[in-house]
Design an enzyme around this catalytic site. Structure first.
Site, PDB file in Angstrom:
ATOM      1  N   SER A 192       5.715  -2.212   5.505  1.00 59.38           N
ATOM      2  CA  SER A 192       4.602  -2.015   4.582  1.00 59.38           C
ATOM      3  C   SER A 192       3.352  -1.720   5.398  1.00 59.38           C
ATOM      4  O   SER A 192       3.404  -1.696   6.630  1.00 59.38           O
ATOM      5  CB  SER A 192       4.388  -3.260   3.729  1.00 59.38           C
ATOM      6  OG  SER A 192       3.859  -4.279   4.551  1.00 59.38           O
ATOM      7  N   LYS A 193       2.258  -1.552   4.676  1.00 60.81           N
ATOM      8  CA  LYS A 193       1.005  -1.156   5.333  1.00 60.81           C
ATOM      9  C   LYS A 193       0.624  -2.086   6.475  1.00 60.81           C
ATOM     10  O   LYS A 193       0.058  -1.658   7.458  1.00 60.81           O
ATOM     11  CB  LYS A 193      -0.126  -1.152   4.310  1.00 60.81           C
ATOM     12  CG  LYS A 193      -0.113   0.069   3.450  1.00 60.81           C
ATOM     13  CD  LYS A 193      -1.527   0.385   2.969  1.00 60.81           C
ATOM     14  CE  LYS A 193      -1.504   1.447   1.912  1.00 60.81           C
ATOM     15  NZ  LYS A 193      -1.481   0.887   0.555  1.00 60.81           N
TER      16      LYS A 193
END
Ligand code: GLU
Length: 496
Positions: free
Chosen positions: A259-260
């Site tokens: 994820s980010k």
């Protein structure tokens, strides 16, 4: 084999990240491998979560990656959703689900007629009451089936629900997970068609995969729990099922889903960080796939990937996205570019940094830069010293156990004298002079050149020293050496 037709079916609820693109790449490679078709279908049945621009972003991303799509939303379809772009089209459109509503209605009616589904007019209040009662009785919440036998009229506001069989026995041979079985489905009479005429994901995906003649469904394994319902739906319609391949997740180095927080995950960021699309594509395909036992190849041309790709070698376990490996691979791709390609690739990064360089100078320095950078965004900082009048210096990088402030001053002073006296400011002359100086001072060349490198370029990592000086020219080189001497006057003598 009937024609291989694969599809990538994103919901435009956000901007696809790299894990999503991997699913698309596998689907595309499988289609290309078998000479089949790769289809893009937009699953926008959840209108509330639609994000404007997401479809256009997808199309642009595929273009950048060099992934060609055989069938997908046409220009007219894209206009209708307010995302004008050059479309694709195809014989099985529309390819945007919100433009296929009559098909889903027809399918739902068919299931009602054959007894696999029913209309339900329970209000949200009734459902909430039922849910609270179930919770109080510590039962799993879910629809009770109250309307199953009520023959709700088509004229009242209603949803269509699937009549979930009691203890169904379902087995699927998944191309990645192998055999998967269920003897119950933890969904109680799920809604297929909502009261606003929109289908739920489950109905739409089955209807479309059938009508679009999809032969292989590749998707993330977070959808595996939906598979039993899809299988029941295919059977209820009497349709042949596609081959399913549920792909394990892509993880970050900490073992959590990518994820980010693991850094760049959007294609945009990879692009602006200076990754080449071919390198990114190559690496992403290798996250969870390998050509097979004993085959150590890592750098693949697009044609090689198409030739070698098969579902048999998709890993069963989740795979880790290794940024170090990606940047290494990107460097390999950068080095393989021709001079013209490298120049073109570098241009937007130099433009963005507001840097311009005379072509003759670029010609001298570019091959050395190309040898050293791992991503295109490393180019501008590396040659900034050639493009700017004033440079910032990483002064601390100058010192070393053999080199303190007074030593550094001495090096600068003597280098100034040597370089001023050169007849020709060529690479060979500069090299001769500076190596000679290191020998005179009885210093290892590395640390001594480090002083001069920081003095003239400001940085610790640059193209090779003599080439850099030659490219910069005598006047500027000497001026920077002198400026650094002045800066060192202000550093306490014991510094370093
Ligand atoms: N629309 C689903 C998604 O967003 C597609 C799942 C599937 O491929 O069936 O991922």
């Amino acid at each position: 084999m009937t024609e291989v037709r694969t599809r990538f079916a994103p919901s435009p609820t956000g901007f696809q990240h790299i894990g999503g693109f991997r699913t698309a790449l596998y689907s595309w490679l499988l289609a290309r491998h078998f000479g089949g078709k790769f289809i893009l279908r937009v699953e926008d049945t959840d209108q509330e979560r639609r994000v404007a621009g997401a479809i256009k972003y997808l199309l642009e991303s595929f273009e950048w990656l060099g992934v060609d799509i055989d069938e997908g939303p046409s220009s007219a379809e894209l206009d209708l959703v307010g995302e004008p772009y050059k479309g694709i089209g195809g014989d099985f459109g529309p390819y945007i689900q919100s433009q296929r509503l009559p098909l889903y209605k027809e399918a739902a009616e068919k299931l009602i007629a054959t007894g696999f589904a029913y209309r339900c007019d329970c209000t949200p209040e009734m459902l909430e009451k039922e849910r609270l009662e179930q919770m109080a009785r510590k039962e799993l919440p879910g629809y009770s089936g109250y309307c199953r036998t009520r023959n709700v009229s088509a004229d009242t506001r209603h949803v269509v629900r699937f009549k979930m069989p009691h203890k169904p026995s379902i087995t699927v041979i998944d191309a990645v997970k192998d055999r998967v079985s269920w003897d119950q489905v933890p969904m109680r009479d799920p809604v297929l068609l909502k009261s606003d005429g929109f289908p739920t994901y489950h109905l739409a995906v089955v209807v479309d995969d059938h009508h679009m003649r999809i032969s292989h469904v590749l998707r993330s394994d977070e959808w595996l729990s939906s598979l039993p319902l899809h299988v029941l739906l295919f059977d209820a319609f009497g349709w042949e099922k596609p081959i399913f391949a549920h792909l394990p997740a892509v993880l970050g180095s900490d073992g959590k889903k990518l994820s980010k927080r693991h850094g760049a995950t959007s294609l945009e960021t990879f692009k602006s960080d200076g990754y080449l699309s071919q390198a990114l594509l190559n690496y992403v395909v290798l996250v969870g796939w390998s050509p097979g036992e004993g085959d150590e190849q890592e750098i693949f041309k697009r044609e090689d990937l198409i030739k070698k790709f098969s579902l048999d070698h998709v890993n069963k376990a989740s795979a880790v996205f290794d940024y170090n490996k990606l940047i290494w691979m990107n460097g390999m791709y950068i080095r393989a570019l021709s001079f013209e390609e490298f120049t073109a690739a570098a241009k937007p990064f130099l433009d963005q940094a507001g840097m311009q360089m005379a072509p003759e100078r670029w010609k001298i320095i570019a091959p050395h830069v190309q040898e050293r950078v791992r991503a295109l965004n490393e180019i501008a900082p590396m040659i900034e010293f050639l493009c700017r009048d004033q440079i910032e210096r990483e002064m601390n990088s100058m010192f070393h156990k053999e080199i303190d402030v007074s030593r550094a001053k001495q090096i600068l002073k003597l280098a100034d004298q040597k370089l001023s006296g050169l007849g020709d400011f060529s690479v060979a002359e500069i090299e001769g002079a500076l190596r000679g100086l290191a020998a005179e001072l009885n210093l290892k060349p590395g640390p001594m050149f480090g002083v001069l490198r920081v003095a003239v370029t400001g940085k610790k990592i640059t193209p090779p020293l003599f080439e850099s000086f030659s490219a910069l020219g005598r006047e500027a080189t000497l001026q920077r050496i002198r400026e650094t001497g002045v800066l060192l006057e202000n550093v306490p003598a014991q510094g370093g």
